[in-house]
Design a protein around this motif. Structure first.
Motif, PDB file in Angstrom:
ATOM      1  N   MET A 117       0.816  -1.189   0.000  1.00 22.82           N
ATOM      2  CA  MET A 117       0.000   0.000   0.000  1.00 22.82           C
ATOM      3  C   MET A 117       0.860   1.253   0.000  1.00 22.82           C
ATOM      4  SD  MET A 117      -2.909   1.492   2.551  1.00 22.82           S
ATOM      5  CE  MET A 117      -1.822   2.093   3.782  1.00 22.82           C
ATOM      6  N   ALA A 118       1.948   1.251   0.753  1.00 25.73           N
ATOM      7  CA  ALA A 118       2.804   2.426   0.840  1.00 25.73           C
ATOM      8  C   ALA A 118       3.410   2.779  -0.517  1.00 25.73           C
ATOM      9  CB  ALA A 118       3.900   2.206   1.876  1.00 25.73           C
ATOM     10  N   ILE A 119       3.777   1.756  -1.284  1.00 29.21           N
ATOM     11  CA  ILE A 119       4.357   1.998  -2.614  1.00 29.21           C
ATOM     12  C   ILE A 119       3.319   2.638  -3.532  1.00 29.21           C
ATOM     13  CG2 ILE A 119       5.334   0.882  -4.667  1.00 29.21           C
ATOM     14  CD1 ILE A 119       7.260   0.915  -2.323  1.00 29.21           C
ATOM     15  N   VAL A 120       2.096   2.127  -3.498  1.00 28.84           N
ATOM     16  CA  VAL A 120       1.024   2.695  -4.337  1.00 28.84           C
ATOM     17  C   VAL A 120       0.741   4.133  -3.913  1.00 28.84           C
ATOM     18  CG1 VAL A 120      -1.419   2.503  -4.975  1.00 28.84           C
ATOM     19  CG2 VAL A 120      -0.010   0.446  -4.814  1.00 28.84           C
ATOM     20  N   ALA A 121       0.698   4.390  -2.618  1.00 27.59           N
ATOM     21  CA  ALA A 121       0.466   5.751  -2.124  1.00 27.59           C
ATOM     22  C   ALA A 121       1.580   6.685  -2.589  1.00 27.59           C
ATOM     23  CB  ALA A 121       0.350   5.755  -0.605  1.00 27.59           C
ATOM     24  N   LEU A 122       2.819   6.244  -2.488  1.00 25.24           N
ATOM     25  CA  LEU A 122       3.954   7.073  -2.899  1.00 25.24           C
ATOM     26  C   LEU A 122       3.927   7.345  -4.396  1.00 25.24           C
ATOM     27  CD1 LEU A 122       6.599   8.514  -2.191  1.00 25.24           C
ATOM     28  CD2 LEU A 122       7.770   6.335  -2.558  1.00 25.24           C
ATOM     29  N   ILE A 123       3.676   6.318  -5.193  1.00 25.39           N
ATOM     30  CA  ILE A 123       3.609   6.497  -6.647  1.00 25.39           C
ATOM     31  C   ILE A 123       2.472   7.450  -7.021  1.00 25.39           C
ATOM     32  CG2 ILE A 123       3.063   5.314  -8.830  1.00 25.39           C
ATOM     33  CD1 ILE A 123       4.612   2.872  -7.661  1.00 25.39           C
ATOM     34  N   ALA A 154      -7.512   9.442  -8.134  1.00 27.39           N
ATOM     35  CA  ALA A 154      -7.014   8.398  -7.232  1.00 27.39           C
ATOM     36  C   ALA A 154      -7.905   8.252  -6.001  1.00 27.39           C
ATOM     37  CB  ALA A 154      -5.581   8.702  -6.811  1.00 27.39           C
ATOM     38  N   ILE A 155      -8.350   9.366  -5.439  1.00 28.18           N
ATOM     39  CA  ILE A 155      -9.224   9.325  -4.267  1.00 28.18           C
ATOM     40  C   ILE A 155     -10.539   8.623  -4.624  1.00 28.18           C
ATOM     41  CG2 ILE A 155     -10.619  10.740  -2.693  1.00 28.18           C
ATOM     42  CD1 ILE A 155      -8.258  12.804  -2.833  1.00 28.18           C
ATOM     43  N   PHE A 156     -11.119   8.994  -5.758  1.00 33.11           N
ATOM     44  CA  PHE A 156     -12.374   8.383  -6.187  1.00 33.11           C
ATOM     45  C   PHE A 156     -12.188   6.888  -6.432  1.00 33.11           C
ATOM     46  CE2 PHE A 156     -15.336   7.003  -9.475  1.00 33.11           C
ATOM     47  CZ  PHE A 156     -16.542   7.339  -8.887  1.00 33.11           C
ATOM     48  N   ALA A 157     -11.148   6.528  -7.200  1.00 33.17           N
ATOM     49  CA  ALA A 157     -10.909   5.114  -7.509  1.00 33.17           C
ATOM     50  C   ALA A 157     -10.600   4.327  -6.240  1.00 33.17           C
ATOM     51  CB  ALA A 157      -9.765   4.978  -8.516  1.00 33.17           C
ATOM     52  N   PRO A 201      -6.858  -6.331   6.992  1.00 33.41           N
ATOM     53  CA  PRO A 201      -6.244  -6.273   5.663  1.00 33.41           C
ATOM     54  C   PRO A 201      -7.145  -6.899   4.602  1.00 33.41           C
ATOM     55  CG  PRO A 201      -4.697  -7.132   7.290  1.00 33.41           C
ATOM     56  CD  PRO A 201      -6.042  -7.060   7.958  1.00 33.41           C
ATOM     57  N   PRO A 202      -7.437  -6.161   3.531  1.00 31.38           N
ATOM     58  CA  PRO A 202      -8.389  -6.637   2.533  1.00 31.38           C
ATOM     59  C   PRO A 202      -7.772  -7.470   1.415  1.00 31.38           C
ATOM     60  CG  PRO A 202      -7.797  -4.395   2.070  1.00 31.38           C
ATOM     61  CD  PRO A 202      -7.060  -4.772   3.329  1.00 31.38           C
ATOM     62  N   GLY A 203      -6.502  -7.765   1.434  1.00 38.62           N
ATOM     63  CA  GLY A 203      -5.848  -8.419   0.305  1.00 38.62           C
ATOM     64  C   GLY A 203      -5.281  -7.360  -0.621  1.00 38.62           C
ATOM     65  N   TRP A 204      -4.525  -7.802  -1.619  1.00 39.04           N
ATOM     66  CA  TRP A 204      -3.809  -6.820  -2.443  1.00 39.04           C
ATOM     67  C   TRP A 204      -4.701  -5.844  -3.205  1.00 39.04           C
ATOM     68  CZ3 TRP A 204      -4.085  -6.228  -7.630  1.00 39.04           C
ATOM     69  CH2 TRP A 204      -4.570  -7.292  -8.381  1.00 39.04           C
ATOM     70  N   PRO A 205      -5.878  -6.220  -3.738  1.00 40.66           N
ATOM     71  CA  PRO A 205      -6.693  -5.206  -4.428  1.00 40.66           C
ATOM     72  C   PRO A 205      -7.150  -4.087  -3.482  1.00 40.66           C
ATOM     73  CG  PRO A 205      -7.411  -7.404  -5.061  1.00 40.66           C
ATOM     74  CD  PRO A 205      -6.481  -7.569  -3.906  1.00 40.66           C
ATOM     75  N   GLY A 206      -7.524  -4.461  -2.268  1.00 39.30           N
ATOM     76  CA  GLY A 206      -7.932  -3.458  -1.293  1.00 39.30           C
ATOM     77  C   GLY A 206      -6.776  -2.589  -0.842  1.00 39.30           C
ATOM     78  N   LEU A 207      -5.589  -3.185  -0.741  1.00 38.15           N
ATOM     79  CA  LEU A 207      -4.413  -2.408  -0.363  1.00 38.15           C
ATOM     80  C   LEU A 207      -4.036  -1.419  -1.467  1.00 38.15           C
ATOM     81  CD1 LEU A 207      -2.252  -5.142   1.387  1.00 38.15           C
ATOM     82  CD2 LEU A 207      -3.557  -3.288   2.451  1.00 38.15           C
ATOM     83  N   VAL A 208      -4.189  -1.829  -2.715  1.00 40.43           N
ATOM     84  CA  VAL A 208      -3.953  -0.910  -3.828  1.00 40.43           C
ATOM     85  C   VAL A 208      -4.962   0.238  -3.767  1.00 40.43           C
ATOM     86  CG1 VAL A 208      -4.077  -0.659  -6.350  1.00 40.43           C
ATOM     87  CG2 VAL A 208      -2.853  -2.590  -5.341  1.00 40.43           C
ATOM     88  N   ALA A 209      -6.229  -0.095  -3.531  1.00 40.45           N
ATOM     89  CA  ALA A 209      -7.266   0.943  -3.417  1.00 40.45           C
ATOM     90  C   ALA A 209      -6.946   1.901  -2.272  1.00 40.45           C
ATOM     91  CB  ALA A 209      -8.637   0.292  -3.212  1.00 40.45           C
ATOM     92  N   GLY A 210      -6.543   1.354  -1.138  1.00 39.74           N
ATOM     93  CA  GLY A 210      -6.171   2.192  -0.004  1.00 39.74           C
ATOM     94  C   GLY A 210      -4.987   3.084  -0.331  1.00 39.74           C
ATOM     95  N   GLY A 211      -4.009   2.548  -1.046  1.00 39.44           N
ATOM     96  CA  GLY A 211      -2.852   3.342  -1.447  1.00 39.44           C
ATOM     97  C   GLY A 211      -3.233   4.483  -2.372  1.00 39.44           C
ATOM     98  N   LEU A 212      -4.154   4.221  -3.292  1.00 40.16           N
ATOM     99  CA  LEU A 212      -4.637   5.288  -4.181  1.00 40.16           C
ATOM    100  C   LEU A 212      -5.299   6.405  -3.380  1.00 40.16           C
ATOM    101  CD1 LEU A 212      -6.172   3.150  -7.070  1.00 40.16           C
ATOM    102  CD2 LEU A 212      -4.171   4.645  -7.230  1.00 40.16           C
ATOM    103  N   LEU A 213      -6.179   6.016  -2.459  1.00 33.76           N
ATOM    104  CA  LEU A 213      -6.887   7.010  -1.659  1.00 33.76           C
ATOM    105  C   LEU A 213      -5.913   7.822  -0.803  1.00 33.76           C
ATOM    106  CD1 LEU A 213     -10.248   6.515   0.091  1.00 33.76           C
ATOM    107  CD2 LEU A 213      -8.442   7.750   1.224  1.00 33.76           C
ATOM    108  N   VAL A 214      -4.998   7.149  -0.129  1.00 39.62           N
ATOM    109  CA  VAL A 214      -4.045   7.833   0.753  1.00 39.62           C
ATOM    110  C   VAL A 214      -3.116   8.743  -0.062  1.00 39.62           C
ATOM    111  CG1 VAL A 214      -2.057   7.447   2.268  1.00 39.62           C
ATOM    112  CG2 VAL A 214      -4.161   6.140   2.619  1.00 39.62           C
ATOM    113  N   GLY A 215      -2.563   8.235  -1.159  1.00 39.25           N
ATOM    114  CA  GLY A 215      -1.665   9.051  -1.980  1.00 39.25           C
ATOM    115  C   GLY A 215      -2.355  10.270  -2.556  1.00 39.25           C
ATOM    116  N   GLY A 216      -3.589  10.104  -3.020  1.00 43.05           N
ATOM    117  CA  GLY A 216      -4.344  11.234  -3.555  1.00 43.05           C
ATOM    118  C   GLY A 216      -4.681  12.265  -2.484  1.00 43.05           C
ATOM    119  N   ALA A 217      -5.094  11.784  -1.321  1.00 39.18           N
ATOM    120  CA  ALA A 217      -5.435  12.709  -0.234  1.00 39.18           C
ATOM    121  C   ALA A 217      -4.215  13.508   0.209  1.00 39.18           C
ATOM    122  CB  ALA A 217      -6.019  11.935   0.946  1.00 39.18           C
ATOM    123  N   ILE A 218      -3.071  12.841   0.327  1.00 43.22           N
ATOM    124  CA  ILE A 218      -1.849  13.546   0.721  1.00 43.22           C
ATOM    125  C   ILE A 218      -1.441  14.550  -0.367  1.00 43.22           C
ATOM    126  CG2 ILE A 218       0.608  13.271   1.264  1.00 43.22           C
ATOM    127  CD1 ILE A 218      -1.182  12.279   3.498  1.00 43.22           C
ATOM    128  N   GLY A 219      -1.632  14.182  -1.636  1.00 47.89           N
ATOM    129  CA  GLY A 219      -1.337  15.109  -2.728  1.00 47.89           C
ATOM    130  C   GLY A 219      -2.142  16.394  -2.630  1.00 47.89           C
TER     131      GLY A 219
END
Length: 155
Positions: free
Chosen positions: A1-7, A134-137, A82-100
């Motif tokens: 999730m952290a990698i997706v958020a950072l990217i 990213a936040i929406f997705a 933990p929701p598994g990798w699809p949920g972690l990717v979704a969480g990373g998108l939301l977190v990265g977008g919100a921080i942006g």
């Protein structure tokens, strides 16, 4: 999730820097890319979606606090269940977008929106950015992607 958020964060901030500063959208205000499907339209969003709660300094800090609160909530939620990798990717998108968008508010006092898309004779007056996508997705993914299934013993 952290990698997706950072990217997500890096792509968001880089896209804003290139379009707003290198391409000069902050002074040009409009650049037609593939009209009417994709245009860059400068919009400083001082509020939330569609300019709602468009306020001053107090509103800025309230919105920063709310965004950081949501990020913290999502991080705790995903750690506890933990929701598994699809949920972690979704969480990373939301977190990265919100921080942006938080960084935008800290740097500019507002969120830099620039993407504008229209189609089929309908002209869209609103602009958004990569973080908004990213936040929406991410939010949609967290809602639609189930967490871990209970085991055979019901736990």
């Amino acid at each position: 999730m952290a990698i997706v958020a950072l990217i997500t964060f890096v792509i968001d901030q880089l896209s804003k820097w290139v379009v707003v500063h290198l391409m000069g959208l902050d002074t040009r205000l409009a650049i037609d890319v593939l009209p009417p499907f994709l245009n860059f339209r400068m919009a400083w969003n001082y509020g939330i979606n569609f300019g709602l709660l468009n306020g001053g300094e107090t509103t800025k800090w309230v919105l920063i606090s709310v965004a950081l609160g949501i990020v913290l909530f999502v991080l705790v939620w995903l750690r506890r269940d933990p929701p598994g990798w699809p949920g972690l990717v979704a969480g990373g998108l939301l977190v990265g977008g919100a921080i942006g968008n938080v960084v935008d508010r800290l740097l500019y006092g507002a969120v830099a929106d620039f993407l504008n898309m229209s189609c089929c004779g309908i002209e869209n007056p609103f602009a958004f950015n990569v973080a908004d996508i990213a936040i929406f997705a991410g939010a949609l993914g967290l809602v639609l992607l189930p967490g871990k299934k209970p085991g055979k013993n019901g736990t």
